[in-house]
Every structure is written in C-alpha cells, then in structure tokens.
Design a protein around this motif. Sequence first.
Motif, short mmCIF file in Angstrom:
data_model
loop_
_atom_site.label_atom_id
_atom_site.label_comp_id
_atom_site.label_asym_id
_atom_site.label_seq_id
_atom_site.Cartn_x
_atom_site.Cartn_y
_atom_site.Cartn_z
N THR A 196 0.84 -1.19 0.00
CA THR A 196 0.00 0.00 0.00
C THR A 196 0.87 1.24 0.00
N GLN A 197 0.36 2.26 -0.67
CA GLN A 197 1.03 3.55 -0.71
C GLN A 197 -0.03 4.65 -0.61
N GLU A 198 0.14 5.52 0.36
CA GLU A 198 -0.75 6.66 0.50
C GLU A 198 0.08 7.93 0.60
N ILE A 199 -0.33 8.94 -0.17
CA ILE A 199 0.30 10.25 -0.12
C ILE A 199 -0.81 11.27 0.09
N ARG A 200 -0.65 12.14 1.07
CA ARG A 200 -1.69 13.15 1.29
C ARG A 200 -1.07 14.48 1.75
N ILE A 201 -1.83 15.53 1.48
CA ILE A 201 -1.47 16.87 1.91
C ILE A 201 -2.55 17.35 2.86
N THR A 202 -2.12 17.85 4.01
CA THR A 202 -3.05 18.31 5.03
C THR A 202 -2.79 19.78 5.32
N SER A 203 -3.84 20.57 5.25
CA SER A 203 -3.71 22.00 5.51
C SER A 203 -3.54 22.26 7.00
N PRO A 204 -3.07 23.43 7.36
CA PRO A 204 -3.02 23.78 8.79
C PRO A 204 -4.42 23.80 9.38
N TYR A 232 -2.91 3.75 -3.22
CA TYR A 232 -2.76 2.58 -4.09
C TYR A 232 -2.66 1.32 -3.23
N PHE A 233 -3.35 0.28 -3.67
CA PHE A 233 -3.35 -0.99 -2.95
C PHE A 233 -3.17 -2.12 -3.95
N ARG A 250 -5.68 -11.48 -7.82
CA ARG A 250 -4.80 -10.32 -7.80
C ARG A 250 -5.67 -9.07 -7.86
N ASN A 251 -5.48 -8.18 -6.89
CA ASN A 251 -6.27 -6.95 -6.82
C ASN A 251 -5.39 -5.73 -7.01
N ASN A 252 -5.89 -4.76 -7.75
CA ASN A 252 -5.28 -3.44 -7.86
C ASN A 252 -6.35 -2.40 -7.55
N ASN A 253 -6.03 -1.45 -6.69
CA ASN A 253 -6.99 -0.43 -6.32
C ASN A 253 -6.26 0.90 -6.23
N GLY A 254 -6.74 1.87 -6.98
CA GLY A 254 -6.17 3.21 -6.91
C GLY A 254 -7.27 4.22 -6.63
N THR A 280 -12.52 5.99 -7.03
CA THR A 280 -11.85 4.69 -6.94
C THR A 280 -11.86 4.00 -8.30
N ALA A 281 -10.73 3.49 -8.69
CA ALA A 281 -10.62 2.64 -9.88
C ALA A 281 -9.94 1.35 -9.44
N GLU A 282 -10.58 0.23 -9.71
CA GLU A 282 -10.00 -1.04 -9.26
C GLU A 282 -10.27 -2.15 -10.27
N ASN A 283 -9.44 -3.18 -10.18
CA ASN A 283 -9.65 -4.37 -11.00
C ASN A 283 -9.11 -5.57 -10.25
N ALA A 284 -9.58 -6.73 -10.64
CA ALA A 284 -9.12 -7.99 -10.04
C ALA A 284 -9.16 -9.08 -11.09
N THR A 285 -8.22 -9.99 -10.98
CA THR A 285 -8.16 -11.16 -11.86
C THR A 285 -8.02 -12.39 -10.99
N ALA A 286 -8.91 -13.37 -11.22
CA ALA A 286 -8.92 -14.56 -10.37
C ALA A 286 -8.91 -15.82 -11.23
N ASN A 287 -8.34 -16.87 -10.65
CA ASN A 287 -8.33 -18.19 -11.30
C ASN A 287 -8.83 -19.23 -10.31
N PHE A 288 -9.52 -20.23 -10.83
CA PHE A 288 -10.11 -21.28 -10.01
C PHE A 288 -9.98 -22.62 -10.72
N ALA A 289 -9.47 -23.61 -10.00
CA ALA A 289 -9.35 -24.96 -10.57
C ALA A 289 -9.64 -25.99 -9.50
N ARG A 290 -10.62 -26.83 -9.74
CA ARG A 290 -10.99 -27.90 -8.80
C ARG A 290 -10.69 -29.23 -9.46
N SER A 291 -9.86 -30.02 -8.78
CA SER A 291 -9.47 -31.32 -9.31
C SER A 291 -9.79 -32.40 -8.30
N VAL A 292 -9.79 -33.64 -8.75
CA VAL A 292 -9.97 -34.77 -7.85
C VAL A 292 -8.59 -35.20 -7.36
#
Length: 758
Positions: A356-364, A377-378, A411-415, A438-450
Amino acid sequence: MTIRPQLLLAGAVCAMATMTQAHAQSAEPAPGEIIVTAQKREQNLQNVPVSISVLSGAALTTNRVAGIEQLAQIAPSVNFTNSANTRGQGVSVRGIGTLNFSDGVEPSVSTVIDGVVIGRSAASFFDFSDISRVEVLRGPQGTLFGKNASAGAINLVTEKPSLTHNSVDGTISYGTFNDFRLKGSTSLVLKDGTLGLRLSGFRSTADGVITNLYNGQNLNNINTWGLRGKLLWDIGENTSLYIIGDYSANNRRCCVSTIRSILPGTTYYNGQTRAQLTANQQLGPLNRTVNVDGDTFGNQSAGGVSAEFNTEILGQTLTSVTAYRAFKTFDNNDADGVQVDVYNVNNALQHQKQFTQEIRITSPAKQRLEYVLGLFYFYQNLDTVTQVKGTGFTALPAGQYLGNQVDRSIRNNNGAAFGQFTYHPTDALSLIGGFRYTAENATANFARSVLAGANGPATGLGGPVYTSPTLHFSNTDFSYKLGADYKISRDVMAYATYTRGYKGPAVNLLNNLTSSIVDAGQAILKPEIARNLEFGLRTQMLDRKLTLNVTGFHETFTNFQAQTFNAALSTFTLANAGKLTANGVEVEAIARAAPGLNLSANVAYTDTKVEGFVIACYPGQTLALGCAANSTQDVSGQPLANAPKWAYTLSGDYTHEINDKMRAKVTLSYTYRSNVFFAYSDPNTVQKGYGLLNGSLGLESADKRYRLTLWAKNLTNQHFATSIGTGFRDTSATGAGYTQLLTSDAFRTVGVEAGFRF
C-alpha cells in the motif's frame, strides 16, 4: 443474571446526569480532551462530526480485551461472529459486516493499524499489544479510509517511541484455564529530541474450553506471540520519519464446534448412527466435548513493515505512508464432527501479500478552509490451496477415499484519489464535503481437481473437476460525504452528514463454484453501496466533568455481498442481498462523578432488516413457516444475523488513596446484548440475550511504578455461543442437528496480574 434491556436503559438514561462517553471505559480519569485521527488529522473527539467510540489502551487492559474479536464486550455497536477458522470469522458494526470464506470477497469493516489497511479480515485477528487506543468509526468511512470500509472502520494506533525519556514497562498475568499472558515494552532515546526506539513483545497461552474425547486433546486453546519495533526520527524543520516492523504467530488447535442437538436417525456408511457416535457426550448449549478423529488446527502468521514520512511544504503537511505486509494461514477442521472419516481432511493453505502507498497533503488547522487531499494505491496477491478428503457418506473398501483439491488465486489493484474539505463561513458553522474516486480491477483463477488416488470428488464440500475461465472485473466509483456542524456553544456541537460508501465487486471463489454459475454471470457479484444519514449532538457540561453524546442514523446497503449456508446441499452459497437497512440511536456518556470516581455508559439501539433476499429454507421449515414450494424462503423484514437490537455497557471505577505510598482501584462493568439469530428465521440458531459482569481490584504504588490486580470476567457465569449452525450432513426434511462455537469468555474466569513501569 438477565436484566430487561428497557429497564436497564431507563436506569442508564437517568444516570446520564452523572455519566458520559464509553470511549473512556478506561479506569483513568477523563482527560480534558481526547485526541483522535478519524479525519486524518489530530483533533479533539468532541469536535469531530463522526460517530466514534475511542477505547484507550488502559480500557483494553482493564477489561481484558485481547483482540478485535473481544471488542464487542466494551463497544456495543461492534459484533463478532466466530467460525471454523479465521478466514470465515467476521466483525460487524451496527449489525452490518461480512462473514465469508470466499477469497474474492473483502470485509465491509476495515481494519487499519498505524495508517496501514489490512487487506484480509483474517489478518486482523491478532493480539492487542502496545496499543495506545482503538477508534471504532461507525458507518461508511471510505472517503478517508478507503476500500472495504463500507460499514465502518477499526483504527488501531500503537504507542510511539519517546524522544525525551527512557521507559520500560511490563505485565504478567495468570488465570482460569491456565491463561498466561506476558507483555512488555521499552522506549529508548537514542539521541535526545531527535531519535527514539521502541520495542515491544507479548506471549499468550491458555487451555481451550473443549476436550476431544477421542484422544483427550484440549481444543480451542490460545498460543500466540509477537514482536514489534519502531524507530522515530525527528529530522528537523518539521520533518520526521517513522518506521515500524512487526511479526506475530498464532498456532492453535482451533476452531472446533460442539454439538447442541442431533437427528438420532442420521446414519453413516458403516451403519452407525449419529446418536451412537455422540452417546458419550452431554449434548446441549453447555456441551464442552467433541469426539472427532481428524486434526483440528489453525496456524497463522502475519508481519510487515511500514514507513511514514512527514514534512512541511509551504505551510502544508505532506505525508507518505508506504507499507508491505504478508499473511499466511494453514488450518484444518474435521467437518463431520464425529469419529468417522467422512471428511477428516478439510484444510486450506493461504498466502497473502499486499503493498500500500498513501500520499496526502493536510492544511493547517483552525483556518477558514481546512482540507486533506490524497492519493492511495493498494495491491494484493492471494493464493489458496484447499484439500477435502474422506469417505463421504459412501461405503468404500479400506484405504479408499473421495477427495478434491481446489487451487485459486486473485490479484487486486486499487487506486484512488480522495479528499475532504471543511469550510468555516463563521466561527460557529462548518460545512463539510468529501470525495473518493476509486478505480479497481481484479483477476482470479479457479481450478478444482480430484485428489490423486481418490475414487471421485468429495460431494458437498467439493465437486466434479472444473477449471473456470479467468474471472475478471474492472470498476470505477465516486463516493462522497456532505455535511455541516454547528458550534452551539463552547461545549455543545451538533452535526448532520450524508455519506455514500462503496465496496467493490466480489468474486465467488467458494469450493462449489460451477460452470453454470460462471456462465450465468453470477461469479462476479455487484459492488456494495452504502448510504448513511447521520445526526449527532456532542456536549460537555459541569466544567467538562460530564460528556453526553447522542447519534442517530439511518443506514442502507444495496447489493450487499452475503454468504448463506444451504443445509440440504451441505455447502455455502454466495449472492448479492437486495437491501439492508439499519436504523438506530447511540448514546455515550462518561463523568468524573466525584474525586476518584468515574462512571460511563454506552447504549446502542440498532433495528436492522433485510429486503428482497431469497435463500434456501432452513431444515424443517414448512409452508406455514414461510418455505416456498421450491424450498426457498424470502427473508425480507428479518433482522440481520448476529445483530442485537439492544446492546449496552455500564461501567465505573473508583481510586482511593490509602496513604502516601499506595492507592487502591476498583472497577466494575456490565455489558448486555439482546437475543440474535445466527441464521435467518431459523429458531434453532437463536442466542438468547445475556449480560457479562466484569470487575477488578488493584493496588498501585503512588508513583505508579508497581501494581497488582485481581480480575474476574463473566462473574455470573453467563453461557453464550459466538456462532450456531446446522451440523454437517445432519439434516432432513423435518429438521436438523445443530452445533455451536464456545470461547472461554462464555465461562467465569478469574486471575491475577502484576505490572511495573519505570
């Protein structure tokens, strides 16, 4: 001891003349002001137009709250629901939270520690150590706290190193169930006024309350330890660097459910009935035994490093928080709950990494226009391997079995860009506006085997071989907050806010994912949208010896991401609920009633309901009880699971100076929660209302260097479950057997604690 909530509430309201906010359930006298960072800047709690409970480190120690799962014992708006492992446990605020095993669903209540968001709910269940305070922020908090805060946020702030003096402190305690706790910390000045180091650690062990009759093993125990190191460098010219590193491990024989009731006729492949297999157990709400032949364990570790950099540029404060964290868990439970290998192997090995990365500006502060602007960003990488293995309900030759392996990853990306502005057109009036894109995306994979060597798939907990196509979503959202607060007088402030919160789409990665779910577009759940209208009054009276805060709210969620258990199929399902609603009032108070005497009250009334949500009927539900011909029920109008309508905490402490070398301190608190359902409509999953009475008696040296405390929790021995559900495969058209999860908090415990501070 059971006390009618209406009667006790009436007493509490009468006591408001001498009480105030429960954030100071600490035994320490209420300070002139309490500083919080709920709006990303340090502010007096009474000036913040947000519904917050603040629990000091002293409050956590006094009430022996060791982690987030115990916060409900002193924060009435918080609820905790247990599960077979930390991956399925969940915290809710105002009755709303996420309980889910799917790797593709994030929590609705965010956990943040020292400015770093915890990406997985399971990674937030750690021991409270070296905590300065806990801020419970109620309602949507996404504007400033980001994703997975649609229902609220729990903001943990640990103790900072001192730049001016050295110190060392520690505690050791022992109690019922061989409960042993050791904690210590030291703060060292490496360069006076410039460089400070703080080191802390803890070790906690305790026996569990459950015994496995199969092998005599003690289950649901505590076995955890952790270390944290912090370096604070005041570089000069309003510039500083704060580096934190931590690691903790928790290796338990956890978390097994005991049997409340059974269907005697449930028969296994070898002809044995459930009644025969449970004959040596005393079934019921107080059952503290199991008889299982599979392994029960939950081993997890978590750690990370963060760096917070602050500097002043043209009068503005620039803050950068960079963090990396990792989490690992390996757990198994014997799903069948009996000494037959139905599914003795039901495990998961999970690895999570996040940046994670956060950048912010705070006024007095105290300017006509105040603001916080930032970028966030996450990134998260999550991999899980699950195995299910056993004979199922099939008569198989010796050595043969059914089984599945499920491999999944996401895999998640969030900005995000965010900000909040507060404009003061007059000295009394403040106008508030906040946003988050917010803009985000994710990609996932799933596999079930015996499983190799298996005769076939594990039914119920697994399924046929299936590999899904790549599951993907991409989404954007604009959330916002509007409001105003008005300073009626120096010590009275009123506010009103409207907030739109957001939690992004979810991916169904449960074991039973099928091609029909994916092809129908139901593997990707819609985003969760929260809307909260809130009114608050913050007051201080009697020369600020009395504080009385009142908050009213109307909160709705559309497309809430919910998981339900289908007893007929012995599996979980995932869907968007139509709409959730929570209406309520929160009254918080604390007072310095007399020299040495502090009183507090925290009352939460929360009326929740679900609308437009159709789920499977509960076992034994008939047409007359609302079960439709297709074995589904519409639970519209029902309260949310584990969401008490009434919850409150009343507490007090008194300190008496014995002589010039010694003082005595007495504390007493009572927490009540009204009855709840753990599964919609099912009367067999009701946990009746209960109250917990806790207390302590301590001696402390006048210089506060030494202290000795006798403590007791649940003095009246009130028994309660943290989860109730149907027994695995113990179901029929006429009903089901039920199981429960019990913790040591459901039994009277006493102990002694010694501490020192130099």
